[in-house]
Design a protein around this motif. Structure first.
Motif, PDB file in Angstrom:
ATOM      1  N   GLN A   8      18.725  10.957  21.157  1.00 48.44           N
ATOM      2  CA  GLN A   8      16.955  11.503  21.399  1.00 48.44           C
ATOM      3  C   GLN A   8      17.371  12.354  22.748  1.00 48.44           C
ATOM      4  N   ALA A   9      18.044  11.841  23.837  1.00 50.11           N
ATOM      5  CA  ALA A   9      17.968  12.454  25.158  1.00 50.11           C
ATOM      6  C   ALA A   9      18.885  13.725  24.998  1.00 50.11           C
ATOM      7  N   GLN A  10      19.822  13.763  24.056  1.00 50.75           N
ATOM      8  CA  GLN A  10      20.630  15.093  24.083  1.00 50.75           C
ATOM      9  C   GLN A  10      19.939  16.123  23.349  1.00 50.75           C
ATOM     10  N   PHE A  11      19.314  15.648  22.330  1.00 55.07           N
ATOM     11  CA  PHE A  11      18.430  16.624  21.564  1.00 55.07           C
ATOM     12  C   PHE A  11      17.398  17.037  22.306  1.00 55.07           C
ATOM     13  N   ASP A  12      16.609  16.154  23.143  1.00 60.01           N
ATOM     14  CA  ASP A  12      15.658  16.850  23.957  1.00 60.01           C
ATOM     15  C   ASP A  12      16.251  17.785  25.090  1.00 60.01           C
ATOM     16  N   THR A  13      17.251  17.564  25.507  1.00 66.62           N
ATOM     17  CA  THR A  13      17.990  18.438  26.586  1.00 66.62           C
ATOM     18  C   THR A  13      18.052  19.896  26.075  1.00 66.62           C
ATOM     19  N   VAL A  14      18.815  19.839  25.022  1.00 66.56           N
ATOM     20  CA  VAL A  14      18.861  21.220  24.255  1.00 66.56           C
ATOM     21  C   VAL A  14      17.953  21.869  23.879  1.00 66.56           C
ATOM     22  N   TYR A  15      16.865  21.124  23.053  1.00 63.37           N
ATOM     23  CA  TYR A  15      15.546  21.660  23.023  1.00 63.37           C
ATOM     24  C   TYR A  15      14.660  22.442  24.049  1.00 63.37           C
ATOM     25  N   ASN A  16      14.761  21.437  25.165  1.00 60.94           N
ATOM     26  CA  ASN A  16      13.953  21.819  26.230  1.00 60.94           C
ATOM     27  C   ASN A  16      14.588  23.124  26.925  1.00 60.94           C
ATOM     28  N   GLY A  78       8.246   9.339  13.463  1.00 69.06           N
ATOM     29  CA  GLY A  78       7.546  10.316  14.569  1.00 69.06           C
ATOM     30  C   GLY A  78       8.765  11.012  15.234  1.00 69.06           C
ATOM     31  N   GLY A  79       9.619  11.180  14.639  1.00 71.16           N
ATOM     32  CA  GLY A  79      10.942  12.242  14.874  1.00 71.16           C
ATOM     33  C   GLY A  79      11.499  11.766  16.250  1.00 71.16           C
ATOM     34  N   ARG A  80      11.501  10.657  16.678  1.00 71.96           N
ATOM     35  CA  ARG A  80      12.191   9.916  17.846  1.00 71.96           C
ATOM     36  C   ARG A  80      13.522   9.151  17.307  1.00 71.96           C
ATOM     37  N   GLY A  81      14.466   9.501  17.533  1.00 75.91           N
ATOM     38  CA  GLY A  81      15.686   8.682  17.162  1.00 75.91           C
ATOM     39  C   GLY A  81      17.064   9.330  17.160  1.00 75.91           C
ATOM     40  N   THR A  82      18.096   8.969  16.504  1.00 81.85           N
ATOM     41  CA  THR A  82      19.139   9.807  16.507  1.00 81.85           C
ATOM     42  C   THR A  82      19.179  10.991  15.609  1.00 81.85           C
ATOM     43  N   TYR A  83      19.670  12.150  15.926  1.00 79.13           N
ATOM     44  CA  TYR A  83      19.656  13.182  15.030  1.00 79.13           C
ATOM     45  C   TYR A  83      20.753  13.521  14.606  1.00 79.13           C
ATOM     46  N   THR A  84      20.950  13.776  13.304  1.00 77.82           N
ATOM     47  CA  THR A  84      22.372  14.057  12.629  1.00 77.82           C
ATOM     48  C   THR A  84      22.306  15.483  12.069  1.00 77.82           C
ATOM     49  N   GLN A  85      23.687  16.127  11.914  1.00 76.89           N
ATOM     50  CA  GLN A  85      23.511  17.418  11.064  1.00 76.89           C
ATOM     51  C   GLN A  85      23.203  17.421   9.808  1.00 76.89           C
ATOM     52  N   ALA A  86      22.065  18.357   9.725  1.00 77.51           N
ATOM     53  CA  ALA A  86      21.411  18.513   8.288  1.00 77.51           C
ATOM     54  C   ALA A  86      22.505  18.927   7.138  1.00 77.51           C
ATOM     55  N   GLU A  87      22.543  18.297   6.066  1.00 80.42           N
ATOM     56  CA  GLU A  87      23.624  18.857   4.985  1.00 80.42           C
ATOM     57  C   GLU A  87      23.291  20.220   4.575  1.00 80.42           C
ATOM     58  N   GLY A  88      24.467  20.897   4.651  1.00 85.69           N
ATOM     59  CA  GLY A  88      24.445  22.312   4.373  1.00 85.69           C
ATOM     60  C   GLY A  88      24.040  23.465   5.204  1.00 85.69           C
ATOM     61  N   VAL A  89      23.554  22.557   6.511  1.00 82.05           N
ATOM     62  CA  VAL A  89      23.135  23.443   7.600  1.00 82.05           C
ATOM     63  C   VAL A  89      23.938  23.383   8.783  1.00 82.05           C
ATOM     64  N   SER A  90      24.307  24.508   9.668  1.00 83.47           N
ATOM     65  CA  SER A  90      24.808  24.273  10.680  1.00 83.47           C
ATOM     66  C   SER A  90      24.293  25.215  11.718  1.00 83.47           C
ATOM     67  N   PHE A  91      24.760  24.683  13.104  1.00 85.90           N
ATOM     68  CA  PHE A  91      24.120  25.449  14.370  1.00 85.90           C
ATOM     69  C   PHE A  91      25.012  26.778  14.331  1.00 85.90           C
ATOM     70  N   ASN A  92      24.166  27.992  14.425  1.00 82.64           N
ATOM     71  CA  ASN A  92      24.753  29.145  14.544  1.00 82.64           C
ATOM     72  C   ASN A  92      25.061  29.622  15.731  1.00 82.64           C
ATOM     73  N   GLU A  93      26.154  29.501  16.277  1.00 80.26           N
ATOM     74  CA  GLU A  93      26.775  29.733  17.696  1.00 80.26           C
ATOM     75  C   GLU A  93      26.887  31.306  17.773  1.00 80.26           C
ATOM     76  N   GLY A  94      26.693  32.130  16.777  1.00 73.80           N
ATOM     77  CA  GLY A  94      27.045  33.574  16.733  1.00 73.80           C
ATOM     78  C   GLY A  94      25.927  34.169  17.347  1.00 73.80           C
ATOM     79  N   TYR A  95      24.640  33.713  17.413  1.00 74.20           N
ATOM     80  CA  TYR A  95      23.301  34.265  17.713  1.00 74.20           C
ATOM     81  C   TYR A  95      23.706  34.688  19.345  1.00 74.20           C
ATOM     82  N   ARG A  96      24.639  33.800  20.179  1.00 74.01           N
ATOM     83  CA  ARG A  96      24.665  33.923  21.496  1.00 74.01           C
ATOM     84  C   ARG A  96      25.571  35.276  21.555  1.00 74.01           C
ATOM     85  N   TYR A  97      26.534  35.287  20.769  1.00 70.52           N
ATOM     86  CA  TYR A  97      27.530  36.494  20.771  1.00 70.52           C
ATOM     87  C   TYR A  97      26.791  37.861  20.532  1.00 70.52           C
ATOM     88  N   VAL A  98      26.069  37.790  19.577  1.00 67.14           N
ATOM     89  CA  VAL A  98      25.313  38.965  19.064  1.00 67.14           C
ATOM     90  C   VAL A  98      24.348  39.491  20.566  1.00 67.14           C
TER      91      VAL A  98
END
Length: 277
Positions: A8-16, A78-98
């Motif tokens: 939760q702390a890691q997710f909140d850090t990136v989110y914020n 309440g959406g408060r807990g461990t976050y796992t990668q959604a099936e078939g979905v990945s974080f797109n790092e390419g947006y930064r490079y664009v």
């Protein structure tokens, strides 16, 4: 490497962090557009470019933000807990490079524009800086998405070559132009180059984390936070310094404009009106 799960702390850090970048870039762009009348026309191009850079960054961070929220989900109440990668979905790092592919060359253009150098000098600097900046980003992307340290090191070294060339131009060739700038802005321009260097150094450091053996969720969160803070410094803070340089140069060029803005010019005196009595 994108982690399989986040606390939760890691997710909140990136989110914020992502939320902070969106707010800073968006409202800096709005401020710059509203502040255009407060500089002379010859310096407005630099401010418009700075606003465009921040606007592009805000847009891409919206996309990064949505990608992050879609990539990591939780079943906790309440959406408060461990976050796992959604099936078939990945974080797109390419947006930064664009984003960087568009904004990094423009950052250099806005610096050259606010200096208001002779056309021949501007053209010479831009012919060197723009291709180098584009090449730096293009060469860095294959290493960012590679799954092996060898490929990451190879593309990282190749990307560093144009990066060093850009620093050479900024700190050696651009220094020659400082003597032609008003005394009031020379220190600001020097600090602007230092800010650019300091913020840009965050990117290769974050890029090199996996090669240094620093991996896992904490390293990934650190990288996202580092990229986010570096983008705020290199775009929003940088743009505000560009605005300050444009203001000071406007005062230097036109004392009447400075008087309207309520700013005293060098050598101006304040005349006091004697009172009776």
């Amino acid at each position: 490497m994108i982690p399989d799960s986040l606390t939760q702390a890691q997710f909140d850090t990136v989110y914020n962090s992502l939320s902070l970048v969106i707010a800073s870039q968006l409202f800096t762009a709005i401020f710059l557009i509203l502040a255009l009348p407060r500089v002379l026309p010859r310096y407005r191009q630099a401010m418009v470019i700075a606003a465009v850079v921040c606007g592009i960054a805000a847009y891409h961070y919206f996309r990064i933000f949505d990608s992050f929220k879609g990539a990591f989900v939780t079943d906790a109440v309440g959406g408060r807990g461990t976050y796992t990668q959604a099936e078939g979905v990945s974080f797109n790092e390419g947006y930064r490079y664009v984003d960087w592919l568009l904004t990094v060359p423009l950052l250099l253009v806005e610096l050259i524009a606010v200096l208001a150098l002779a056309r021949r000098v501007q053209a010479s600097l831009l012919r060197k800086l723009i291709p180098a900046a584009t090449l730096m980003i293009v060469l860095g992307y294959p290493g960012e998405i590679s799954s092996t340290d060898g490929a990451r090191v190879l593309w990282g070294v190749l990307s560093t070559i144009p990066f060093l060339f850009i620093l050479y131009v900024l700190f050696v060739e651009l220094t020659r132009s400082l003597d032609r700038q008003p005394v009031a802005v020379r220190a600001l321009i020097s600090r602007l180059r230092i800010l650019l260097l300091a913020s840009w150094l965050v990117y290769p450091l974050a890029y090199a984390l996996p090669v240094l053996g620093i991996s896992g969720a904490d390293a990934w969160v650190l990288k996202q936070g580092g990229y986010s803070l570096a983008d705020i410094a290199a775009k929003a803070v940088y743009a505000l310094i560009i605005y300050r340089i444009a203001r000071l140069k406007s005062y230097e060029d036109d004392p009447a404009f400075a008087a309207v803005e309520g700013e005293p010019t060098e050598g101006s005196t304040t005349v006091s009106t004697p009172t009776a009595g």
